[in-house]
Scaffold this motif. Structure first.
Motif, PDB file in Angstrom:
ATOM      1  N   UNK A  51      -4.906  25.799  -0.689  1.00  0.00           N
ATOM      2  CA  UNK A  51      -5.046  24.700  -1.650  1.00  0.00           C
ATOM      3  C   UNK A  51      -6.531  24.485  -1.959  1.00  0.00           C
ATOM      4  N   UNK A  52      -6.877  24.379  -3.224  1.00  0.00           N
ATOM      5  CA  UNK A  52      -8.294  24.214  -3.556  1.00  0.00           C
ATOM      6  C   UNK A  52      -8.552  23.271  -4.729  1.00  0.00           C
ATOM      7  N   UNK A  53      -7.728  23.332  -5.778  1.00  0.00           N
ATOM      8  CA  UNK A  53      -8.031  22.562  -6.988  1.00  0.00           C
ATOM      9  C   UNK A  53      -7.977  21.049  -6.775  1.00  0.00           C
ATOM     10  N   UNK A  54      -6.997  20.602  -5.980  1.00  0.00           N
ATOM     11  CA  UNK A  54      -6.717  19.163  -5.826  1.00  0.00           C
ATOM     12  C   UNK A  54      -7.342  18.502  -4.617  1.00  0.00           C
ATOM     13  N   UNK A  55      -7.926  19.284  -3.725  1.00  0.00           N
ATOM     14  CA  UNK A  55      -8.280  18.719  -2.423  1.00  0.00           C
ATOM     15  C   UNK A  55      -9.499  17.795  -2.527  1.00  0.00           C
ATOM     16  N   UNK A  56      -9.504  16.712  -1.772  1.00  0.00           N
ATOM     17  CA  UNK A  56     -10.657  15.819  -1.807  1.00  0.00           C
ATOM     18  C   UNK A  56     -11.855  16.450  -1.097  1.00  0.00           C
ATOM     19  N   UNK A  57     -13.059  16.056  -1.485  1.00  0.00           N
ATOM     20  CA  UNK A  57     -14.257  16.564  -0.816  1.00  0.00           C
ATOM     21  C   UNK A  57     -14.897  15.483   0.048  1.00  0.00           C
ATOM     22  N   UNK A  58     -14.222  14.356   0.133  1.00  0.00           N
ATOM     23  CA  UNK A  58     -14.680  13.252   0.984  1.00  0.00           C
ATOM     24  C   UNK A  58     -13.477  12.687   1.730  1.00  0.00           C
ATOM     25  N   UNK A  59     -13.695  12.176   2.919  1.00  0.00           N
ATOM     26  CA  UNK A  59     -12.645  11.450   3.655  1.00  0.00           C
ATOM     27  C   UNK A  59     -11.385  12.263   3.871  1.00  0.00           C
ATOM     28  N   UNK A  60     -11.573  13.554   4.185  1.00  0.00           N
ATOM     29  CA  UNK A  60     -10.432  14.433   4.296  1.00  0.00           C
ATOM     30  C   UNK A  60      -9.510  14.091   5.459  1.00  0.00           C
ATOM     31  N   UNK A  61     -10.087  13.443   6.475  1.00  0.00           N
ATOM     32  CA  UNK A  61      -9.256  13.081   7.628  1.00  0.00           C
ATOM     33  C   UNK A  61      -8.179  12.069   7.234  1.00  0.00           C
ATOM     34  N   UNK A  62      -8.381  11.399   6.103  1.00  0.00           N
ATOM     35  CA  UNK A  62      -7.353  10.451   5.648  1.00  0.00           C
ATOM     36  C   UNK A  62      -6.308  11.118   4.758  1.00  0.00           C
ATOM     37  N   UNK A  63      -6.385  12.434   4.575  1.00  0.00           N
ATOM     38  CA  UNK A  63      -5.433  13.125   3.709  1.00  0.00           C
ATOM     39  C   UNK A  63      -5.760  12.902   2.246  1.00  0.00           C
ATOM     40  N   UNK A  64      -4.814  13.268   1.369  1.00  0.00           N
ATOM     41  CA  UNK A  64      -5.028  13.128  -0.076  1.00  0.00           C
ATOM     42  C   UNK A  64      -4.426  11.801  -0.516  1.00  0.00           C
ATOM     43  N   UNK A  65      -5.250  10.919  -1.066  1.00  0.00           N
ATOM     44  CA  UNK A  65      -4.751   9.584  -1.424  1.00  0.00           C
ATOM     45  C   UNK A  65      -3.955   9.593  -2.727  1.00  0.00           C
ATOM     46  N   UNK A  66      -4.353  10.442  -3.704  1.00  0.00           N
ATOM     47  CA  UNK A  66      -3.622  10.513  -4.966  1.00  0.00           C
ATOM     48  C   UNK A  66      -2.239  11.123  -4.691  1.00  0.00           C
ATOM     49  N   UNK A  67      -1.164  10.332  -4.915  1.00  0.00           N
ATOM     50  CA  UNK A  67       0.175  10.834  -4.545  1.00  0.00           C
ATOM     51  C   UNK A  67       0.599  12.069  -5.331  1.00  0.00           C
ATOM     52  N   UNK A  68       0.133  12.204  -6.576  1.00  0.00           N
ATOM     53  CA  UNK A  68       0.537  13.347  -7.399  1.00  0.00           C
ATOM     54  C   UNK A  68      -0.127  14.625  -6.874  1.00  0.00           C
ATOM     55  N   UNK A  69      -1.412  14.511  -6.533  1.00  0.00           N
ATOM     56  CA  UNK A  69      -2.124  15.647  -5.947  1.00  0.00           C
ATOM     57  C   UNK A  69      -1.533  16.001  -4.590  1.00  0.00           C
TER      58      UNK A  69
END
Lengths: 219, 467
Positions: free
Chosen positions: B62-80
């Motif tokens: 996975x690369x396009x949608x991943x966050x570059x900050x706060x990754x330990x909290x997972x992806x906050x945007x539900x669609x991503x």
């Protein structure tokens, strides 16, 4: 895929060269895991004054009244008239999905980017290539300001011809294999799987020549 | 035997069958998969009751949608999040190796492939991403495909293709100090145009390409698609072999010599015929900066934005007029007078360790201008780890750059990293299309050292003055 049968529809002109796939369908809509439902986001940044987000209801959007696909007869356009290098940029198949979902079944342009061109055929959209002079003439005939607007056209793939409502006829060339696939609405994968024997034979031969390419099958 | 091009050689090795209509059934050695262009392909397989023919030949990340900050909290945007979770689930169900978000090998798919030795010389490589051209830097035939073709390759390990024509771009001379692979490819695109390579695979050759590292060659091949060519490629040489040897998925001792022997033949034969050739004098290059909304709208740092009167015809004039309006630049303005709001260093074009080193060399001992936000996004977890081992992260953060987690990030702004309307960005990515980095955002493509120089100066500046 639907078989490509003759149809008549309004022609919407989009008069700019190098229309890229980011313009056809902006990135935020690529988050979908489905093929359908992208038509309302087609050309999103040109079509709406407000920023678009997935799931934003159509009623909450602010359509730009001057954009061609927002005008009454063109909201039902089935044919897009375009300029050179249409569909350049990313490989996103969301671009033809969005066009198809909007109702576009045929594009007429002098040239296309390779990946987009290929993606159209995989989704039952016919990208017709005609020369620049013909394109210029078609833009005049399909001008939304013209007395004859909106111009409709009939696309007949079997006969490889497009006839405008004013009687103008454009003949076009198309790859015979791709034509056959579109006419039949054929699934490429089923067709390729009829060559499964040849694929297996290739793999067997190649494993001897270049075993490092088959490390996943070793042992 | 007729002299063959590099394209001919790789193509010939992969022909399964020539079909009557001139289409070729071509065998695919590797498929790379990411979260954005694969869900509908897996769904198609599932609906048809098909399996992946050779799951071990595919690798996913996975690369396009991943966050570059706060990754330990997972992806906050539900669609991503759903899209990334869908990739995880599909890889598990179809038996495909995935470097998921917590894996140190996770990164931009085109950085990960070569880094892991998943990309090898002589391979045919596809991915549902137009920047797949990157992998051609290792002497492979690599091209981007649509989602229907992703499904086709998963099901059959082949693709139906018409052979592209061979084109050669020869870059002569030697690059001056401060010049990079990015300047080479931007200059090529400026010269041949965004449709200049349509229908062709471009082989890059000549002394400048020979002297580039494999990473530099990747930058050049990466943007072949911005010249309309689905593939960019470079012949195999000792630089290539040295790069590949020892990588996790590269052939090991038992098979290395056999593989390397085959790879040494991967170059165009003397006398091989190209449908088109273009020659660029690398010695005369000046750092490049795009000014418009297409990569071909490029000039150099000593240059000016063109005047409409200089357009070659009405169509170009109309395109320039739209681009100038969107970019908020006046015709004839000096490039150095353009102030930037944001700087993005990263992407599959320029997110590798050498790119970060070149940018850090400019950042060292300087400060990001007060009004500028500057992001450094490593191309992969391993690039990040390497940069940190070298202390590059500390150079960047001491200079006021933000040091992020790996992914595509602001190259296409599918995650939270984006431009706001009207913001101007010096970006090491590959596309300056309208809205690419965020609705209304204004992108200028440059090399990593030029981006770092713009960050510290607050406007575009000739990096050669800072060396």
């Amino acid at each position: 895929m639907q078989p490509f049968t003759p149809f008549t529809a309004v022609v919407a002109p989009v008069d700019r060269a190098n229309v890229d796939t980011d313009a056809i369908i902006p990135k935020q809509f690529l988050k979908t895991i489905q093929r359908t439902g992208l038509g309302i986001y087609l050309f999103d940044e040109w079509r709406y004054a407000d920023p678009g987000e997935p799931g934003k209801p159509a009623a909450a959007r602010l359509p730009r009244p001057d954009f061609i696909l927002n005008r009454a007869p063109y909201r039902r356009a089935g044919i897009l008239l375009a300029r050179a290098n249409f569909g350049c940029g990313s490989s996103r198949e969301h671009a033809p999905w969005a066009l198809l979902d909007f109702g576009i079944r045929c594009i007429i342009a002098p040239s296309y980017a390779d990946i987009f061109f290929n993606n159209c055929f995989k989704n039952g959209i016919l990208p017709v290539v005609v020369d620049e002079a013909t394109i210029d003439d078609l833009f005049c005939r399909c001008d939304p300001q013209a007395a004859t607007a909106p111009m409709a056209a009939t696309v007949d793939l079997a006969a490889q011809r497009i006839e405008l409502a004013d009687g103008t006829v454009v003949h076009f060339a198309v790859d015979p294999f791709r034509k056959q696939c579109l006419l039949a609405g054929q699934d490429d994968i089923a067709l390729t799987l009829t060559h499964a024997g040849a694929i297996a034979a290739y793999e067997q031969r190649r494993r001897v020549e270049a075993p490092w390419l088959f490390a996943d099958l070793a042992g | 035997m007729r002299p063959r091009t590099l394209l001919d050689k790789i193509w010939d090795d992969h022909v399964v069958e020539e079909l009557e209509d001139g289409t070729t059934l071509l065998y695919i050695d590797r498929q790379l998969v990411h979260e954005v262009t694969s869900p509908q392909a897996f769904e198609g397989l599932r609906l048809a009751g098909r399996h992946a023919r050779r799951p071990g030949a595919a690798f996913a990340v996975p690369d396009h949608n991943v966050p570059t900050l706060g990754r330990d909290q997972g992806i906050t945007d539900p669609v991503s999040r759903l899209q990334v979770e869908t990739l995880d689930a599909n890889c598990a169900a179809f038996g495909i190796t995935e470097f998921a978000m917590g894996d140190v090998r996770q990164g931009v798919v085109h950085v990960m492939g070569p880094e892991e030795g998943i990309t090898l010389p002589g391979m045919t490589i596809v991915c549902g991403d137009s920047h797949t051209a990157t992998h051609g830097a290792l002497g492979a035939l690599a091209f981007g495909i649509g989602t229907s073709e992703v499904e086709h390759v998963l099901a059959t390990q082949t693709i139906l293709q018409k052979k592209p024509q061979a084109m050669r771009v020869v870059v002569t001379g030697a690059l001056g100090l401060g010049l990079t692979a990015k300047d080479v490819i931007l200059a090529v695109i400026g010269a041949i145009g965004t449709a200049g390579g349509t229908g062709h695979a471009i082989e890059f050759a000549g002394p400048v390409i020979d002297h580039l590292s494999v990473e530099g060659r990747m930058t050049v091949c990466n943007m072949a698609i911005e010249a309309g060519a689905r593939s960019g490629m470079v012949a195999v040489d000792p630089t290539t072999l040295a790069y590949v040897q020892g990588r996790p998925y590269a052939p090991t001792v038992g098979q290395w010599e056999q593989a390397a022997g085959a790879w040494r033949t991967l170059h165009s034969d003397p006398g091989a015929v190209f449908a088109r050739e273009y020659l660029l004098d690398g010695s005369r290059l000046i750092p490049q900066v795009t000014w418009g909304t297409s990569p071909e709208m490029v000039t150099d740092i000593r240059g000016r934005v063109p005047r409409l009167a200089e357009a070659r015809d009405a169509a170009q004039r109309a395109a320039w007029d739209k681009a100038l309006a969107y970019m908020g630049v006046a015709e004839g303005v000096a490039v150095e007078d353009l102030a930037v709001d944001k700087v993005f260093i990263g992407s599959c074009t320029n997110g590798r360790i050498e790119d970060l080193r070149a940018a850090a060399a400019i950042a060292q001992g300087r400060r990001v201008a007060g009004h500028v936000q500057a992001l450094v996004v490593p191309g992969s977890g391993l690039v990040k780890q390497q940069a940190e081992a070298e202390g590059l992260d500390r150079i960047f953060t001491a200079a006021g750059f933000e040091w992020r987690d790996p992914g595509c990030s602001m190259c296409l702004a599918m995650n939270a990293d984006r431009l706001e309307a009207g913001e101007r960005c010096a970006s090491t990515s590959n596309r300056n299309f309208e809205g690419r980095q965020g609705r209304g955002g204004r992108t200028h493509l440059v090399s990593p050292p030029m981006a770092a120089a713009a960050a510290v100066a607050g406007h575009f500046v000739d990096v050669r003055e800072l060396l």
